[in-house]
Design a protein around this motif. Sequence first.
Motif, mmCIF file in Angstrom:
data_model
loop_
_atom_site.group_PDB
_atom_site.id
_atom_site.type_symbol
_atom_site.label_atom_id
_atom_site.label_comp_id
_atom_site.label_asym_id
_atom_site.label_seq_id
_atom_site.Cartn_x
_atom_site.Cartn_y
_atom_site.Cartn_z
ATOM 1 N N ILE A 185 -2.736 10.511 -0.455
ATOM 2 C CA ILE A 185 -2.792 9.068 -0.581
ATOM 3 C C ILE A 185 -2.908 8.398 0.781
ATOM 4 O O ILE A 185 -3.479 7.309 0.914
ATOM 5 C CB ILE A 185 -1.555 8.547 -1.351
ATOM 6 C CG1 ILE A 185 -1.735 7.073 -1.728
ATOM 7 C CG2 ILE A 185 -0.285 8.733 -0.540
ATOM 8 C CD1 ILE A 185 -2.763 6.834 -2.773
ATOM 9 N N GLU A 186 -2.402 9.057 1.838
ATOM 10 C CA GLU A 186 -2.467 8.488 3.182
ATOM 11 C C GLU A 186 -3.891 8.495 3.727
ATOM 12 O O GLU A 186 -4.209 7.761 4.670
ATOM 13 C CB GLU A 186 -1.539 9.264 4.119
ATOM 14 C CG GLU A 186 -0.077 9.307 3.671
ATOM 15 C CD GLU A 186 0.530 7.924 3.519
ATOM 16 O OE1 GLU A 186 0.093 6.995 4.240
ATOM 17 O OE2 GLU A 186 1.436 7.765 2.672
ATOM 18 N N GLU A 187 -4.767 9.314 3.171
ATOM 19 C CA GLU A 187 -6.160 9.395 3.629
ATOM 20 C C GLU A 187 -7.022 8.288 3.043
ATOM 21 O O GLU A 187 -8.169 8.118 3.450
ATOM 22 C CB GLU A 187 -6.746 10.755 3.251
ATOM 23 C CG GLU A 187 -6.029 11.936 3.898
ATOM 24 C CD GLU A 187 -6.580 13.258 3.392
ATOM 25 O OE1 GLU A 187 -7.712 13.261 2.838
ATOM 26 O OE2 GLU A 187 -5.891 14.283 3.516
ATOM 27 N N ILE A 188 -6.491 7.547 2.076
ATOM 28 C CA ILE A 188 -7.260 6.467 1.438
ATOM 29 C C ILE A 188 -6.429 5.182 1.483
ATOM 30 O O ILE A 188 -5.878 4.745 0.483
ATOM 31 C CB ILE A 188 -7.631 6.853 -0.008
ATOM 32 C CG1 ILE A 188 -6.435 7.494 -0.740
ATOM 33 C CG2 ILE A 188 -8.808 7.817 -0.029
ATOM 34 C CD1 ILE A 188 -6.714 7.817 -2.200
ATOM 35 N N ARG A 246 -3.119 0.667 -0.649
ATOM 36 C CA ARG A 246 -2.683 -0.734 -0.607
ATOM 37 C C ARG A 246 -2.837 -1.381 -1.987
ATOM 38 O O ARG A 246 -1.968 -2.138 -2.442
ATOM 39 C CB ARG A 246 -3.489 -1.500 0.437
ATOM 40 C CG ARG A 246 -3.038 -2.965 0.585
ATOM 41 C CD ARG A 246 -3.655 -3.647 1.784
ATOM 42 N NE ARG A 246 -5.115 -3.678 1.690
ATOM 43 C CZ ARG A 246 -5.923 -2.924 2.443
ATOM 44 N NH1 ARG A 246 -5.408 -2.095 3.351
ATOM 45 N NH2 ARG A 246 -7.229 -3.000 2.324
ATOM 46 N N HIS A 247 -3.933 -1.047 -2.661
ATOM 47 C CA HIS A 247 -4.152 -1.583 -4.011
ATOM 48 C C HIS A 247 -3.072 -1.088 -4.978
ATOM 49 O O HIS A 247 -2.478 -1.885 -5.719
ATOM 50 C CB HIS A 247 -5.540 -1.156 -4.506
ATOM 51 C CG HIS A 247 -5.744 -1.328 -5.978
ATOM 52 N ND1 HIS A 247 -5.723 -2.557 -6.608
ATOM 53 C CD2 HIS A 247 -5.960 -0.390 -6.961
ATOM 54 C CE1 HIS A 247 -5.923 -2.389 -7.910
ATOM 55 N NE2 HIS A 247 -6.061 -1.090 -8.148
ATOM 56 N N ILE A 255 -12.754 -3.339 -5.173
ATOM 57 C CA ILE A 255 -13.729 -2.266 -4.968
ATOM 58 C C ILE A 255 -14.487 -2.467 -3.657
ATOM 59 O O ILE A 255 -14.740 -1.517 -2.909
ATOM 60 C CB ILE A 255 -14.703 -2.188 -6.160
ATOM 61 C CG1 ILE A 255 -13.950 -1.748 -7.424
ATOM 62 C CG2 ILE A 255 -15.853 -1.225 -5.870
ATOM 63 C CD1 ILE A 255 -14.804 -1.727 -8.679
ATOM 64 N N GLU A 256 -14.838 -3.710 -3.371
ATOM 65 C CA GLU A 256 -15.583 -4.018 -2.144
ATOM 66 C C GLU A 256 -14.767 -3.741 -0.889
ATOM 67 O O GLU A 256 -15.327 -3.575 0.204
ATOM 68 C CB GLU A 256 -16.039 -5.478 -2.174
ATOM 69 C CG GLU A 256 -17.125 -5.741 -3.217
ATOM 70 C CD GLU A 256 -17.431 -7.224 -3.365
ATOM 71 O OE1 GLU A 256 -16.686 -8.046 -2.771
ATOM 72 O OE2 GLU A 256 -18.395 -7.568 -4.075
ATOM 73 N N SER A 257 -13.442 -3.673 -1.035
ATOM 74 C CA SER A 257 -12.584 -3.403 0.120
ATOM 75 C C SER A 257 -12.498 -1.910 0.451
ATOM 76 O O SER A 257 -11.993 -1.542 1.518
ATOM 77 C CB SER A 257 -11.171 -3.946 -0.135
ATOM 78 O OG SER A 257 -10.499 -3.161 -1.115
ATOM 79 N N PHE A 258 -12.988 -1.041 -0.429
ATOM 80 C CA PHE A 258 -12.902 0.398 -0.215
ATOM 81 C C PHE A 258 -13.936 0.854 0.794
ATOM 82 O O PHE A 258 -15.066 0.344 0.844
ATOM 83 C CB PHE A 258 -13.128 1.154 -1.535
ATOM 84 C CG PHE A 258 -12.043 0.938 -2.558
ATOM 85 C CD1 PHE A 258 -10.805 0.403 -2.216
ATOM 86 C CD2 PHE A 258 -12.254 1.277 -3.892
ATOM 87 C CE1 PHE A 258 -9.808 0.215 -3.157
ATOM 88 C CE2 PHE A 258 -11.276 1.088 -4.846
ATOM 89 C CZ PHE A 258 -10.045 0.544 -4.478
#
Length: 372
Positions: free
Chosen positions: A327-330, A335-336, A284-287
């Motif tokens: 999905i490419e926008e996030i 990656r997760h 979550i912290e990586s978002f």
Amino acid sequence: DINEFALRLTRARLVLYLTIKYGKNLLEGSSFSKVIQNFRNCDFLLDESPFSGKFNIIIVNPPYLGESGNKELFRTLARRFSDYYEGKMDLWYFFLHQALDQLECNGYSTFVASNYWLTAKGAEKLRKRMLNEVNFIRFINFNENQVFNTAKGVHVNVFTFKKTRSKLKVIECTIFTKRYSTNVNLVEKLSDQLNFKIDQSYITIDGYDPYFHFLPEKVLYLVNSIIKKSQQLKNSGFNVKEGIVTGLNRISKRQVTKYNLPIEMVGRGVFILDLSNEADRSIIESFNKQEMELVKPFYKSPDIHRFKSSIKTTKRILYLDRNKISIEEIPNVKRHLDTYSSIIDDTLDLSLIHISEPTRPLYISYAVFCLK
């Protein structure tokens, strides 16, 4: 019984019990010989009855078995009981149908059963038949008390009925309101529970639902008052659904083995992340800021209590709408999810951007019913 060993054991116990209670003289009588001969090794559901005529008394503690994983058995029984079969049945429903067929008019029967039949979708034909053909005499609901050591988690009720069309007025009911340890004799605790009598015609609520309700008169009066002064949601123009269907919450040991994943992945969240889990928290912290808008608080059944629900929750759901975002926008979310792509594709049969979305977002309604 279908199990020959069970028959031999029961016969031996009967002989031992009667010998102790009445002496050896009883064993020499002709009536006792007839009783012993009446132990038959056969299938109660599929074999022709080895006895002539029907029975005055039938007492059954049937096996509980769902249709899932037992398709072949249920296909055979569906052909045998074609008039009574319906989807999502339990095996023991067939035993009750067979008991009704084999019971003499004005005969009595007692069943030890799971509570689910009172409200189960797959028991609609069974409940309808019971309403038309029998009168309940006794009903005991043990609720969460464990009746059988070998059937943990099964909530049991015992009911006795008479096969008759003439309507009796009274059913004696016992509802267990207390929970006991497994070594307690529950029969001795019957008088300490909620005991009441109800009219035969009140076990269903006309025009409301097709279920069986064994309720005290005061509670039934209250329920009927609420029904008369309320509007059912199905008539309100809203769709009532089960909520979010997540599909793949977290990684299990079985999935680690099946997909050859590192053992440390056991318990890691996929679409459901838990802030109390260090690995989930780091995800979550990586978002980034945009991705964090897709992380929503998530509540499960244990968070909902009587007349209230928990405000705080450590669980978060990735709520992704394929119609609103690519999905490419996030990239961090992608990656997760890419880490578990093989499981997602195999388990969910969905694209990587798995959406737990309502089919008609404009028709969602949340309702909480409280009664003081």
